[in-house]
Design a protein around this motif. Structure first.
Motif, PDB file in Angstrom:
ATOM      1  N   GLY A   1       0.797  -1.222   0.000  1.00  0.00           N
ATOM      2  CA  GLY A   1       0.000   0.000   0.000  1.00  0.00           C
ATOM      3  C   GLY A   1       0.825   1.265   0.000  1.00  0.00           C
ATOM      4  O   GLY A   1       0.280   2.367  -0.178  1.00  0.00           O
ATOM      5  N   GLY A   2       2.107   1.126   0.204  1.00  0.00           N
ATOM      6  CA  GLY A   2       2.990   2.284   0.258  1.00  0.00           C
ATOM      7  C   GLY A   2       3.416   2.768  -1.112  1.00  0.00           C
ATOM      8  O   GLY A   2       2.969   2.253  -2.145  1.00  0.00           O
ATOM      9  N   SER A   3       4.307   3.765  -1.095  1.00  0.00           N
ATOM     10  CA  SER A   3       4.763   4.395  -2.329  1.00  0.00           C
ATOM     11  C   SER A   3       6.275   4.506  -2.357  1.00  0.00           C
ATOM     12  O   SER A   3       6.928   4.593  -1.309  1.00  0.00           O
ATOM     13  N   LEU A   4       6.805   4.498  -3.556  1.00  0.00           N
ATOM     14  CA  LEU A   4       8.216   4.770  -3.804  1.00  0.00           C
ATOM     15  C   LEU A   4       8.317   5.537  -5.109  1.00  0.00           C
ATOM     16  O   LEU A   4       7.478   5.366  -5.998  1.00  0.00           O
ATOM     17  N   LYS A   5       9.369   6.331  -5.230  1.00  0.00           N
ATOM     18  CA  LYS A   5       9.639   7.013  -6.488  1.00  0.00           C
ATOM     19  C   LYS A   5      11.044   6.655  -6.939  1.00  0.00           C
ATOM     20  O   LYS A   5      12.020   6.927  -6.239  1.00  0.00           O
ATOM     21  N   LEU A   6      11.125   6.033  -8.090  1.00  0.00           N
ATOM     22  CA  LEU A   6      12.409   5.685  -8.681  1.00  0.00           C
ATOM     23  C   LEU A   6      12.861   6.797  -9.622  1.00  0.00           C
ATOM     24  O   LEU A   6      12.040   7.393 -10.325  1.00  0.00           O
ATOM     25  N   SER A   7      14.154   7.045  -9.631  1.00  0.00           N
ATOM     26  CA  SER A   7      14.740   8.026 -10.537  1.00  0.00           C
ATOM     27  C   SER A   7      15.848   7.362 -11.342  1.00  0.00           C
ATOM     28  O   SER A   7      16.519   6.445 -10.863  1.00  0.00           O
ATOM     29  N   CYS A   8      16.026   7.848 -12.558  1.00  0.00           N
ATOM     30  CA  CYS A   8      17.096   7.341 -13.410  1.00  0.00           C
ATOM     31  C   CYS A   8      17.748   8.535 -14.096  1.00  0.00           C
ATOM     32  O   CYS A   8      17.070   9.299 -14.783  1.00  0.00           O
ATOM     33  N   ALA A   9      19.051   8.668 -13.894  1.00  0.00           N
ATOM     34  CA  ALA A   9      19.797   9.782 -14.469  1.00  0.00           C
ATOM     35  C   ALA A   9      20.702   9.273 -15.578  1.00  0.00           C
ATOM     36  O   ALA A   9      21.459   8.315 -15.380  1.00  0.00           O
ATOM     37  N   ALA A  10      20.622   9.926 -16.721  1.00  0.00           N
ATOM     38  CA  ALA A  10      21.461   9.570 -17.861  1.00  0.00           C
ATOM     39  C   ALA A  10      22.611  10.557 -17.987  1.00  0.00           C
ATOM     40  O   ALA A  10      22.430  11.762 -17.792  1.00  0.00           O
ATOM     41  N   SER A  11      23.778  10.036 -18.298  1.00  0.00           N
ATOM     42  CA  SER A  11      24.948  10.893 -18.489  1.00  0.00           C
ATOM     43  C   SER A  11      25.875  10.252 -19.515  1.00  0.00           C
ATOM     44  O   SER A  11      25.720   9.091 -19.872  1.00  0.00           O
ATOM     45  N   GLY A  12      26.836  11.047 -19.977  1.00  0.00           N
ATOM     46  CA  GLY A  12      27.791  10.530 -20.940  1.00  0.00           C
ATOM     47  C   GLY A  12      27.677  11.235 -22.263  1.00  0.00           C
ATOM     48  O   GLY A  12      27.232  12.375 -22.361  1.00  0.00           O
ATOM     49  N   SER A  13      28.052  10.526 -23.307  1.00  0.00           N
ATOM     50  CA  SER A  13      28.057  11.082 -24.648  1.00  0.00           C
ATOM     51  C   SER A  13      26.657  10.977 -25.258  1.00  0.00           C
ATOM     52  O   SER A  13      26.325   9.996 -25.899  1.00  0.00           O
ATOM     53  N   ILE A  14      25.845  12.009 -25.019  1.00  0.00           N
ATOM     54  CA  ILE A  14      24.440  11.976 -25.431  1.00  0.00           C
ATOM     55  C   ILE A  14      24.148  13.119 -26.385  1.00  0.00           C
ATOM     56  O   ILE A  14      24.278  14.283 -26.006  1.00  0.00           O
ATOM     57  N   PHE A  15      23.745  12.792 -27.610  1.00  0.00           N
ATOM     58  CA  PHE A  15      23.206  13.811 -28.496  1.00  0.00           C
ATOM     59  C   PHE A  15      21.709  13.944 -28.258  1.00  0.00           C
ATOM     60  O   PHE A  15      21.169  15.047 -28.183  1.00  0.00           O
ATOM     61  N   SER A  16      21.049  12.805 -28.162  1.00  0.00           N
ATOM     62  CA  SER A  16      19.617  12.815 -27.890  1.00  0.00           C
ATOM     63  C   SER A  16      19.227  11.554 -27.136  1.00  0.00           C
ATOM     64  O   SER A  16      19.835  10.504 -27.314  1.00  0.00           O
ATOM     65  N   LEU A  17      18.213  11.714 -26.284  1.00  0.00           N
ATOM     66  CA  LEU A  17      17.607  10.581 -25.610  1.00  0.00           C
ATOM     67  C   LEU A  17      16.247  10.351 -26.237  1.00  0.00           C
ATOM     68  O   LEU A  17      15.430  11.278 -26.278  1.00  0.00           O
ATOM     69  N   ASN A  18      16.004   9.189 -26.697  1.00  0.00           N
ATOM     70  CA  ASN A  18      14.716   8.883 -27.292  1.00  0.00           C
ATOM     71  C   ASN A  18      13.838   8.211 -26.245  1.00  0.00           C
ATOM     72  O   ASN A  18      13.682   8.721 -25.146  1.00  0.00           O
ATOM     73  N   ALA A  19      13.277   7.070 -26.555  1.00  0.00           N
ATOM     74  CA  ALA A  19      12.414   6.403 -25.591  1.00  0.00           C
ATOM     75  C   ALA A  19      13.215   5.984 -24.363  1.00  0.00           C
ATOM     76  O   ALA A  19      14.368   5.592 -24.459  1.00  0.00           O
ATOM     77  N   MET A  20      12.566   6.108 -23.222  1.00  0.00           N
ATOM     78  CA  MET A  20      13.150   5.672 -21.952  1.00  0.00           C
ATOM     79  C   MET A  20      12.104   4.854 -21.223  1.00  0.00           C
ATOM     80  O   MET A  20      10.903   4.953 -21.508  1.00  0.00           O
ATOM     81  N   GLY A  21      12.551   4.054 -20.276  1.00  0.00           N
ATOM     82  CA  GLY A  21      11.558   3.259 -19.583  1.00  0.00           C
ATOM     83  C   GLY A  21      12.119   2.481 -18.424  1.00  0.00           C
ATOM     84  O   GLY A  21      13.297   2.600 -18.074  1.00  0.00           O
TER      85      GLY A  21
END
Length: 121
Positions: free
Chosen positions: A15-35
């Motif tokens: 019944g509880g809650s959590l929030k997951l985070s995901c950080a992208a770094s590095g050689s990135i021109f564009s980020l498309n779909a994430m999941g």
């Protein structure tokens, strides 16, 4: 190369809650779909939710109405808000992202190392 780092997992009561985070770094021109995918013991890795670069979302039936996926393109981050958690949500949660390193480059799929979510009383 692109690195994905997940955070926010842990132990929570049903019944509880959590929030997951995901950080992208590095050689990135564009980020498309994430999941987010998850893998429970003895089971295959399965899609939880995905979000396009434009913000369109897709959820597994088992999490619809309970989980919300969002992204912040400026910060190169994706978030998974998980509410009304159930014991069957227990799994290692993995972030993934499709990314190009330059404008005409191919899309590559990257994965994070995973974060454990345990739902138990």
């Amino acid at each position: 190369q692109v690195q994905l780092v997940e955070s926010g997992g842990g132990l929570v009561q049903p019944g509880g809650s959590l929030k997951l985070s995901c950080a992208a770094s590095g050689s990135i021109f564009s980020l498309n779909a994430m999941g987010w995918y998850r893998q429970a013991p003895g089971k295959e890795r399965a899609l939880v939710a995905a979000i396009s670069s434009g913000g369109g979302t897709n959820y597994a039936d088992s999490v619809k109405g309970r989980f919300t996926l969002s992204r912040d393109n400026a910060k190169k981050m994706v978030y998974l808000q998980m509410n009304s958690l159930k014991p069957e949500d227990t799994a290692v949660y993995y972030c993934n992202a499709y990314s190009r390193q330059y404008s005409t480059g191919p899309l590559h799929l990257y994965w994070g190392q995973g974060t454990q979510v345990t739902v138990s009383s």
